[in-house]
Design a protein around this motif. Structure first.
Motif, PDB file in Angstrom:
ATOM      1  N   LEU A 109      -1.542  25.572  28.043  1.00 37.66           N
ATOM      2  CA  LEU A 109      -0.837  24.872  27.107  1.00 37.66           C
ATOM      3  C   LEU A 109      -0.574  23.096  27.381  1.00 37.66           C
ATOM      4  N   LYS A 110      -0.887  22.628  26.565  1.00 36.09           N
ATOM      5  CA  LYS A 110      -0.905  21.543  27.066  1.00 36.09           C
ATOM      6  C   LYS A 110      -0.280  20.623  26.185  1.00 36.09           C
ATOM      7  N   ILE A 111       0.412  20.019  26.165  1.00 36.70           N
ATOM      8  CA  ILE A 111       1.680  18.890  26.107  1.00 36.70           C
ATOM      9  C   ILE A 111       1.562  17.489  26.091  1.00 36.70           C
ATOM     10  N   TYR A 112       1.086  16.918  26.878  1.00 36.20           N
ATOM     11  CA  TYR A 112       0.032  15.502  26.526  1.00 36.20           C
ATOM     12  C   TYR A 112      -0.966  15.564  26.964  1.00 36.20           C
ATOM     13  N   LYS A 113      -1.532  14.527  26.659  1.00 38.41           N
ATOM     14  CA  LYS A 113      -2.922  13.999  26.885  1.00 38.41           C
ATOM     15  C   LYS A 113      -3.412  12.908  28.242  1.00 38.41           C
ATOM     16  N   ILE A 114      -3.878  13.702  29.252  1.00 41.00           N
ATOM     17  CA  ILE A 114      -3.599  13.723  30.784  1.00 41.00           C
ATOM     18  C   ILE A 114      -3.816  12.050  31.283  1.00 41.00           C
ATOM     19  N   PHE A 115      -4.564  11.224  30.210  1.00 45.37           N
ATOM     20  CA  PHE A 115      -4.207   9.392  31.101  1.00 45.37           C
ATOM     21  C   PHE A 115      -2.993   8.934  30.564  1.00 45.37           C
ATOM     22  N   ARG A 116      -2.303   9.863  29.870  1.00 46.35           N
ATOM     23  CA  ARG A 116      -1.053   8.778  29.556  1.00 46.35           C
ATOM     24  C   ARG A 116       0.336  10.143  30.023  1.00 46.35           C
ATOM     25  N   SER A 117      -0.089  11.348  30.860  1.00 45.36           N
ATOM     26  CA  SER A 117       0.850  12.669  31.715  1.00 45.36           C
ATOM     27  C   SER A 117       2.020  10.877  32.634  1.00 45.36           C
ATOM     28  N   MET A 118       0.825  10.596  32.872  1.00 39.33           N
ATOM     29  CA  MET A 118       2.568   9.786  34.267  1.00 39.33           C
ATOM     30  C   MET A 118       3.595   9.300  33.187  1.00 39.33           C
ATOM     31  N   SER A 120       4.698  10.574  30.747  1.00 38.31           N
ATOM     32  CA  SER A 120       5.131  11.102  29.617  1.00 38.31           C
ATOM     33  C   SER A 120       7.035  11.841  30.419  1.00 38.31           C
ATOM     34  N   LYS A 121       7.583  12.284  29.869  1.00 35.53           N
ATOM     35  CA  LYS A 121       9.200  12.245  29.811  1.00 35.53           C
ATOM     36  C   LYS A 121       9.878  13.682  29.428  1.00 35.53           C
ATOM     37  N   ILE A 122       8.504  14.211  28.646  1.00 36.10           N
ATOM     38  CA  ILE A 122       8.782  15.499  27.635  1.00 36.10           C
ATOM     39  C   ILE A 122       9.119  16.922  28.958  1.00 36.10           C
ATOM     40  N   CYS A 123       9.952  17.991  28.321  1.00 34.89           N
ATOM     41  CA  CYS A 123       9.948  18.917  29.807  1.00 34.89           C
ATOM     42  C   CYS A 123      10.461  18.672  30.876  1.00 34.89           C
ATOM     43  N   LYS A 124      10.484  17.337  31.318  1.00 30.80           N
ATOM     44  CA  LYS A 124      11.495  16.807  33.032  1.00 30.80           C
ATOM     45  C   LYS A 124      13.340  17.127  32.691  1.00 30.80           C
ATOM     46  N   GLU A 125      13.501  17.881  32.209  1.00 33.60           N
ATOM     47  CA  GLU A 125      14.937  17.768  32.666  1.00 33.60           C
ATOM     48  C   GLU A 125      15.608  18.884  33.058  1.00 33.60           C
ATOM     49  N   GLU A 126      14.887  19.388  34.376  1.00 37.72           N
ATOM     50  CA  GLU A 126      15.106  20.189  36.250  1.00 37.72           C
ATOM     51  C   GLU A 126      13.693  19.664  37.090  1.00 37.72           C
ATOM     52  N   GLN A 127      13.717  19.706  38.037  1.00 39.25           N
ATOM     53  CA  GLN A 127      12.362  19.359  38.552  1.00 39.25           C
ATOM     54  C   GLN A 127      11.134  20.678  38.196  1.00 39.25           C
ATOM     55  N   TYR A 128      11.890  22.044  38.222  1.00 32.95           N
ATOM     56  CA  TYR A 128      11.451  22.739  39.433  1.00 32.95           C
ATOM     57  C   TYR A 128      10.512  23.644  37.639  1.00 32.95           C
ATOM     58  N   CYS A 129      11.178  22.792  36.791  1.00 30.06           N
ATOM     59  CA  CYS A 129       9.860  23.567  35.305  1.00 30.06           C
ATOM     60  C   CYS A 129       9.234  21.994  34.789  1.00 30.06           C
ATOM     61  N   TYR A 130       8.855  20.751  35.750  1.00 28.37           N
ATOM     62  CA  TYR A 130       8.316  19.924  35.330  1.00 28.37           C
ATOM     63  C   TYR A 130       6.642  20.375  34.683  1.00 28.37           C
ATOM     64  N   PRO A 131       5.646  19.787  34.271  1.00 22.94           N
ATOM     65  CA  PRO A 131       4.793  19.929  33.367  1.00 22.94           C
ATOM     66  C   PRO A 131       3.918  19.744  34.771  1.00 22.94           C
ATOM     67  N   ASN A 132       2.609  19.951  34.695  1.00 20.28           N
ATOM     68  CA  ASN A 132       1.655  19.303  36.140  1.00 20.28           C
ATOM     69  C   ASN A 132       0.245  19.229  35.206  1.00 20.28           C
ATOM     70  N   ARG A 133      -1.004  19.435  36.095  1.00 18.71           N
ATOM     71  CA  ARG A 133      -2.609  18.701  35.545  1.00 18.71           C
ATOM     72  C   ARG A 133      -2.575  20.500  35.568  1.00 18.71           C
ATOM     73  N   GLY A 134      -3.761  20.750  35.296  1.00 24.54           N
ATOM     74  CA  GLY A 134      -4.314  21.820  35.676  1.00 24.54           C
ATOM     75  C   GLY A 134      -5.651  22.376  35.409  1.00 24.54           C
ATOM     76  N   PHE A 135      -6.192  22.947  35.844  1.00 25.34           N
ATOM     77  CA  PHE A 135      -8.067  23.091  35.839  1.00 25.34           C
ATOM     78  C   PHE A 135      -7.955  25.262  34.476  1.00 25.34           C
ATOM     79  N   CYS A 136      -8.332  24.713  33.408  1.00 27.14           N
ATOM     80  CA  CYS A 136      -8.782  25.794  32.585  1.00 27.14           C
ATOM     81  C   CYS A 136     -10.108  26.494  32.770  1.00 27.14           C
ATOM     82  N   ALA A 137     -10.595  26.819  33.856  1.00 28.22           N
ATOM     83  CA  ALA A 137     -12.182  27.429  34.008  1.00 28.22           C
ATOM     84  C   ALA A 137     -13.112  27.781  32.684  1.00 28.22           C
ATOM     85  N   SER A 138     -12.217  28.791  32.173  1.00 24.59           N
ATOM     86  CA  SER A 138     -12.875  29.678  30.842  1.00 24.59           C
ATOM     87  C   SER A 138     -12.935  27.875  29.509  1.00 24.59           C
TER      88      SER A 138
END
Length: 199
Positions: A109-118, A120-138
């Motif tokens: 579920l991509k919510i932001y472009k990677i180059f703009r992720s630093m 990003s303030k989206i979904c950062k109300e609580e630290q335990y649920c911060y979005p982060n960078r991942g890789f989709c192998a398929s």
């Protein structure tokens, strides 16, 4: 419109077997539309593919539109989100009671472009649920956001739906749900093959 009324009544009838009419305690006045009726209306809209509240309230029959306003419906639906999920789990358990095989998969579920992720303030109300960078192998792509993990029966009934930050591996998701799905066979792609239950 008749379809909406019939579906609403049928869903409400099933929900009355699973839960109480009133699920939240109210302080001021008794609402004209009970909690279970609000949930039934929300599930009816989902079932019929009505994803716009404007469209839903245009199609509502008079006996329902006189009971609740759109803004009140929206507020109460948000307050009832935990109860809606509990009812969904009860329904899934009753449908999947005798199921032995389940399919597990995830999707990015991509919510932001990677180059703009630093920035990003989206979904950062609580630290335990911060979005982060991942890789989709398929799809052979890196992304910034979340992973949607789904477990469903062979008949297509969802048993478990969960979100995790993008960097969480499939194996960690399986460890979280192993108590829910202990005596069954899980079918998944290569990302799940490394998991071995050590208990």
């Amino acid at each position: 419109m008749n379809n909406l009324s019939a579906n609403y009544e049928r869903i409400l009838e099933v929900l009355r077997k699973l839960s109480n009419e009133t699920l939240l305690s109210y302080q001021r006045r008794v609402p004209r539309m009970k909690d279970l009726e609000v949930i039934s209306l929300a599930l009816t809209a989902e079932y019929m593919g009505i994803d716009s509240e404007n469209n839903l309230f245009r199609q509502l029959p008079i006996f329902l539109s006189n009971k609740i306003e759109r803004s009140v419906y929206n507020r109460r639906k948000r307050k009832l989100s935990i109860q809606i999920n509990d009812i969904r789990l009860k329904m899934a358990q009753s449908f999947n009671e005798f199921e032995d095989y389940f399919i597990v998969d995830s999707m990015p579920l991509k919510i932001y472009k990677i180059f703009r992720s630093m920035r990003s303030k989206i979904c950062k109300e609580e630290q335990y649920c911060y979005p982060n960078r991942g890789f989709c192998a398929s799809q052979q792509m890196s992304f910034y956001g979340y992973k949607l993990h789904v477990v469903c029966s062979l008949n297509g009934v969802f048993q478990s739906i969960d979100l995790s930050p993008a960097s969480i591996h499939h194996i960690h998701f399986l460890k979280d749900i192993r108590e829910q799905l202990s005596d069954c066979v899980l079918l998944g792609d290569k990302g799940y093959t490394l998991f071995r239950d050590t208990d």
